[in-house]
Design a protein around this motif. Structure first.
Motif, PDB file in Angstrom:
ATOM      1  N   ALA A   1      -3.706  14.771  -1.732  1.00 18.86           N
ATOM      2  CA  ALA A   1      -4.371  14.262  -2.826  1.00 18.86           C
ATOM      3  C   ALA A   1      -3.453  13.780  -3.585  1.00 18.86           C
ATOM      4  O   ALA A   1      -3.503  12.279  -4.228  1.00 18.86           O
ATOM      5  CB  ALA A   1      -5.349  14.894  -3.316  1.00 18.86           C
TER       6      ALA A   1
ATOM      7  N   LEU B   1       0.009  12.781  -2.857  1.00 15.66           N
ATOM      8  CA  LEU B   1       0.653  11.951  -2.427  1.00 15.66           C
ATOM      9  C   LEU B   1       0.260  10.553  -1.851  1.00 15.66           C
ATOM     10  O   LEU B   1       0.520   9.464  -1.865  1.00 15.66           O
ATOM     11  CB  LEU B   1       1.513  12.294  -1.207  1.00 15.66           C
ATOM     12  CG  LEU B   1       2.417  13.459  -1.405  1.00 15.66           C
ATOM     13  CD1 LEU B   1       2.822  14.141   0.045  1.00 15.66           C
ATOM     14  CD2 LEU B   1       3.540  13.108  -2.040  1.00 15.66           C
ATOM     15  N   PHE B   2      -1.174  10.618  -1.458  1.00 18.04           N
ATOM     16  CA  PHE B   2      -1.729   9.518  -1.030  1.00 18.04           C
ATOM     17  C   PHE B   2      -3.065   9.030  -1.458  1.00 18.04           C
ATOM     18  O   PHE B   2      -3.906   9.783  -2.177  1.00 18.04           O
ATOM     19  CB  PHE B   2      -2.130   9.668   0.720  1.00 18.04           C
ATOM     20  CG  PHE B   2      -1.169   9.939   1.494  1.00 18.04           C
ATOM     21  CD1 PHE B   2      -0.193   9.105   1.973  1.00 18.04           C
ATOM     22  CD2 PHE B   2      -0.831  11.439   1.908  1.00 18.04           C
ATOM     23  CE1 PHE B   2       0.949   9.466   2.801  1.00 18.04           C
ATOM     24  CE2 PHE B   2       0.266  11.706   2.808  1.00 18.04           C
ATOM     25  CZ  PHE B   2       1.157  10.450   3.143  1.00 18.04           C
ATOM     26  N   ASN B   3      -3.300   7.712  -1.378  1.00 15.84           N
ATOM     27  CA  ASN B   3      -4.630   7.259  -1.958  1.00 15.84           C
ATOM     28  C   ASN B   3      -5.541   6.766  -0.778  1.00 15.84           C
ATOM     29  O   ASN B   3      -5.063   6.402   0.246  1.00 15.84           O
ATOM     30  CB  ASN B   3      -4.463   6.003  -2.738  1.00 15.84           C
ATOM     31  CG  ASN B   3      -3.737   6.380  -4.077  1.00 15.84           C
ATOM     32  OD1 ASN B   3      -4.326   7.309  -4.682  1.00 15.84           O
ATOM     33  ND2 ASN B   3      -2.813   5.384  -4.470  1.00 15.84           N
ATOM     34  N   PRO B   4      -6.805   7.110  -0.866  1.00 16.11           N
ATOM     35  CA  PRO B   4      -7.761   6.569   0.356  1.00 16.11           C
ATOM     36  C   PRO B   4      -7.753   5.007   0.349  1.00 16.11           C
ATOM     37  O   PRO B   4      -7.632   4.114  -0.502  1.00 16.11           O
ATOM     38  CB  PRO B   4      -9.186   7.232  -0.018  1.00 16.11           C
ATOM     39  CG  PRO B   4      -8.892   7.326  -1.771  1.00 16.11           C
ATOM     40  CD  PRO B   4      -7.577   7.305  -2.004  1.00 16.11           C
ATOM     41  N   LYS B   5      -7.929   4.701   1.662  1.00 12.99           N
ATOM     42  CA  LYS B   5      -7.794   3.077   2.073  1.00 12.99           C
ATOM     43  C   LYS B   5      -9.119   2.786   2.466  1.00 12.99           C
ATOM     44  O   LYS B   5      -9.988   3.472   3.236  1.00 12.99           O
ATOM     45  CB  LYS B   5      -6.792   3.010   3.200  1.00 12.99           C
ATOM     46  CG  LYS B   5      -5.595   2.940   2.685  1.00 12.99           C
ATOM     47  CD  LYS B   5      -4.458   2.804   3.589  1.00 12.99           C
ATOM     48  CE  LYS B   5      -3.858   4.280   4.298  1.00 12.99           C
ATOM     49  NZ  LYS B   5      -3.330   5.237   3.567  1.00 12.99           N
ATOM     50  N   THR B   6      -9.522   1.546   2.264  1.00 17.78           N
ATOM     51  CA  THR B   6     -10.596   0.960   2.487  1.00 17.78           C
ATOM     52  C   THR B   6     -10.769   0.846   4.005  1.00 17.78           C
ATOM     53  O   THR B   6      -9.869   0.598   4.675  1.00 17.78           O
ATOM     54  CB  THR B   6     -10.819  -0.442   2.044  1.00 17.78           C
ATOM     55  OG1 THR B   6     -11.126  -0.157   0.449  1.00 17.78           O
ATOM     56  CG2 THR B   6     -12.169  -1.222   2.131  1.00 17.78           C
ATOM     57  N   LYS B   7     -12.092   0.882   4.641  1.00 23.54           N
ATOM     58  CA  LYS B   7     -12.237   0.628   6.155  1.00 23.54           C
ATOM     59  C   LYS B   7     -12.391  -0.731   6.317  1.00 23.54           C
ATOM     60  O   LYS B   7     -12.784  -1.349   5.777  1.00 23.54           O
ATOM     61  CB  LYS B   7     -13.254   1.480   6.629  1.00 23.54           C
ATOM     62  CG  LYS B   7     -13.129   3.093   6.427  1.00 23.54           C
ATOM     63  CD  LYS B   7     -14.396   3.640   7.250  1.00 23.54           C
ATOM     64  CE  LYS B   7     -13.999   5.137   6.799  1.00 23.54           C
ATOM     65  NZ  LYS B   7     -14.835   6.265   7.774  1.00 23.54           N
ATOM     66  N   ASN B   8     -12.076  -1.149   7.383  1.00 23.95           N
ATOM     67  CA  ASN B   8     -12.221  -2.420   8.023  1.00 23.95           C
ATOM     68  C   ASN B   8     -13.304  -2.592   8.976  1.00 23.95           C
ATOM     69  O   ASN B   8     -13.346  -2.020   9.800  1.00 23.95           O
ATOM     70  CB  ASN B   8     -10.850  -2.934   8.527  1.00 23.95           C
ATOM     71  CG  ASN B   8      -9.900  -3.383   7.471  1.00 23.95           C
ATOM     72  OD1 ASN B   8     -10.237  -3.757   6.418  1.00 23.95           O
ATOM     73  ND2 ASN B   8      -8.550  -2.694   7.701  1.00 23.95           N
TER      74      ASN B   8
END
Lengths: 340, 119, 154
Positions: free
Chosen positions: B110, B112-119
């Motif tokens: 949490a 280190l990374f950010n959540p990414k939108t799904k395509n």
């Protein structure tokens, strides 16, 4: 009986307000769909330069309203009322947009039915002589809706085939007392209808009876048939819901199948975009109407249409408490010109 | 090599059962996991899961019922050693590595990374 | 009377919906779950054999495997890969312990914007919390029953 009322729940506007302009902003996925050329702005990044998706959604709504005003050189002071709603708790996208805009604001919640709910009220306000110019706007955002209603984005779950994809999009519609059309002419307000569907992954089926109910009442109240319309568009029953609604309407003696489409089906390519049943969210009917349909009305491809935005009035809490999903649908008729 | 074949077959089958349940009953992933862990505890306690672990090794311990099996086995082992208090210490002790790792790495990721939108 | 008629309509409608609803392709889903689940377990088996070859005892090797698998699940979630695996694999990537890690890491990442205490710290367990509650509680019950049986058998 009230002079503008017709039948049970329909009103005929005596001074039909004109749609002066629309503006739409959509996310990257919507910008790859079949309607991509009709939107004003397609975002490359759905964070829209903000730190969170909620902030991005509010900005989309705010910028859509500003863009719609700019197109006709309108300043916020000239707008009398702003009607808006979205899917987030306490409709924060709308109120936070209104905070920046400084227009007297009515916040609405009708889930995905909010576009026509807002347009109904905005039109009545103008027709009734309470306002010269009003704005109706709605927004939704895939990522902000996903975390509120379903799972965190990085969670590895599967979506059932009945599920719908929340559209990242915002649309604003400016209505005015004077204008060259298209005009909002009839309004049929929906009742809350619940046929006991409990599956939150099948909202099309939950909303279809409400859509059918409103369309049928509209046709009965006005005496119109499918032949009077060039297009009847719900938003957003998606594929499964549209089929069910068409069946119910047929069983009640009206065949609208050839004229009947759905914003959730139009906005995505269902075969290649992996959205299962189709799109959903307040932003879906707003961007499809404000982008695609409005332009078809302006250039004369469509003359007389009915838009029925449909909402599923559930919350994560109501679902967990075992409640079924109530649906609602509001219909408005829009005509390119008034000679008839 | 046989290790891998059995691990594949046992682990794959457990996952397949879960998938069929999810498709057929509309159970959400979180519910499936709760049922599977609890099932693992019960099967572990009555000694049914043990042969599966012998046969499938990681194929039986990596899926969530294996987590339940470790909980039950730990509780029983500690009761043997320390009496009643073992019921409370045994389960968590046996699964402590997995739980602590999940909490710790969860926090790190949490950061280190950010959540990414799904395509 | 009214109520009964209402329920009747609801039943008819639900049957109508059932007919329209496309079914998940069960066989495809099951095969994907089987293969991916099996492969994840093989990864676990690989590490188990590896640690055993380092001379770690059979009793302790589980700790090592669990830690490594949880790390892998967490890391793939952080990279944004695990949700894509899950889209195809379904239970195949949910049921292994890597899926447990995914269910802890994904909300931790998602709620970072609500802060590190009430966002990351408390939302971390929204999905995995019940697993721990039911798993640990049932193991305690098992322990107590075992104790009672032992006492009574004496």
């Amino acid at each position: 009986m009230a002079e503008k009322k017709m039948g049970l729940h329909t009103i005929k506007l005596k001074n039909p307000p004109s749609i002066l302009s629309t503006a739409t902003i959509v996310g990257p996925k919507e910008g790859e769909g079949p309607l991509k050329d009709y939107f004003d702005i397609v975002l490359e990044d759905d964070l829209f330069g903000e730190k969170s998706w909620e902030k991005a959604e509010s900005k989309m709504l705010r910028e859509a309203v500003r863009l719609a005003m700019n197109k006709i050189n309108l300043s916020p002071d000239q707008v009398d009322y702003f009607f808006a709603g979205d899917l987030l708790n306490q409709i924060i996208s709308s109120s936070f947009a209104a905070r920046e805009l400084g227009i007297p604001f009515f916040g609405l919640y009708g889930a995905c039915s909010t576009l026509t709910e807002a347009m109904s009220l905005a039109a009545m306000m103008v027709d009734g002589g309470f306002a010269d110019i009003t704005i109706a706007a709605t927004s939704s955002h895939f990522s902000s809706a996903e975390r509120q209603f379903r799972f965190p984005l990085e969670h590895g779950n599967q979506r059932p085939p009945t599920s719908q994809w929340t559209v990242t999009g915002a649309g604003a519609v400016v209505l005015g007392r004077e204008g060259k059309g298209p005009y909002v002419t009839y309004i049929t307000t929906g009742r809350v209808v619940d046929f006991g569907i409990k599956d939150a992954n099948n909202m099309g089926a939950a909303m279809a009876p409400a859509a059918a109910d409103t369309i049928l009442r509209h046709l009965k109240d006005t005496g119109f048939t499918a032949a009077d319309y060039d297009l009847i568009m719900t938003g957003d029953l998606a594929k499964i819901g549209r089929e069910i609604a068409a069946d119910i309407i047929k069983q009640n003696g009206y065949d609208i199948t050839t004229k009947f489409t759905d914003a959730g089906i139009e906005i995505f390519d269902l075969t290649t975009q992996d959205v299962h049943s189709g799109g959903s969210g307040c932003g879906c009917s707003a961007s499809v109407f404000g982008g695609y349909i409005y332009k078809q009305l302006i250039n004369g491809n469509l003359n007389r249409i009915m838009i029925i935005s449909t909402g599923a009035l559930l919350s994560p809490t109501s679902t967990q408490q075992g409640e079924s999903i109530p649906g609602i649908a509001h219909a408005i008729t829009i005509e390119r010109s008034l000679e008839k | 090599m046989m290790d891998y074949i059995w691990a594949f077959l046992v682990g794959g089958s457990i996952c397949m059962i879960a998938q069929i349940l999810m498709d057929k009953t509309n159970l959400t992933p979180a519910r499936i996991l709760v049922y599977f862990v609890t099932a693992g505890v019960i099967l572990g306690a009555i000694g049914v899961y043990e042969p599966l672990v012998k046969l499938g090794k990681a194929g039986a311990t990596v899926p969530l019922p294996g987590f339940g099996y470790s909980l039950a086995k730990g509780a029983i082992r500690e009761v043997e050693k320390y009496g009643l208090i073992g019921a409370f210490t045994g389960g968590v002790k046996a699964t402590s590595a997995g739980i602590a790792a999940a909490v710790f790495f969860g926090y790190i990721m949490a950061l280190l990374f950010n959540p990414k939108t799904k395509n | 009377m009214e109520k009964r008629k209402e329920n009747e309509i609801k039943n008819i409608y639900q049957q109508m919906v059932q007919k329209k609803v496309p079914q998940s392709s069960l066989i495809k889903d099951a095969i994907f779950a089987f293969v991916v689940g099996g492969l994840i377990c093989d990864v676990g088996q690989f590490f188990m054999n590896l640690f055993l070859s380092f001379g770690i005892s059979k009793d302790d090797v589980g700790y090592y495997v669990a830690t490594v698998m949880v790390f892998l699940g967490a890391f793939l979630t952080g990279l944004g890969v695990y949700d894509n695996i899950g889209k195809y694999a379904g239970a195949g990537s949910i049921v292994p312990i890597t899926g447990f890690a995914n269910s802890i890491v994904s909300p931790a990442m998602e709620y970072k914007r609500e802060g590190y205490i009430f966002g990351v710290g408390s939302k971390m367990f929204v999905i995995a919390g019940p697993i721990l509650v039911y798993g640990i509680s049932s193991s305690i019950i098992v322990g107590i029953i075992y104790y009672l049986v032992k006492v009574l058998a004496r």
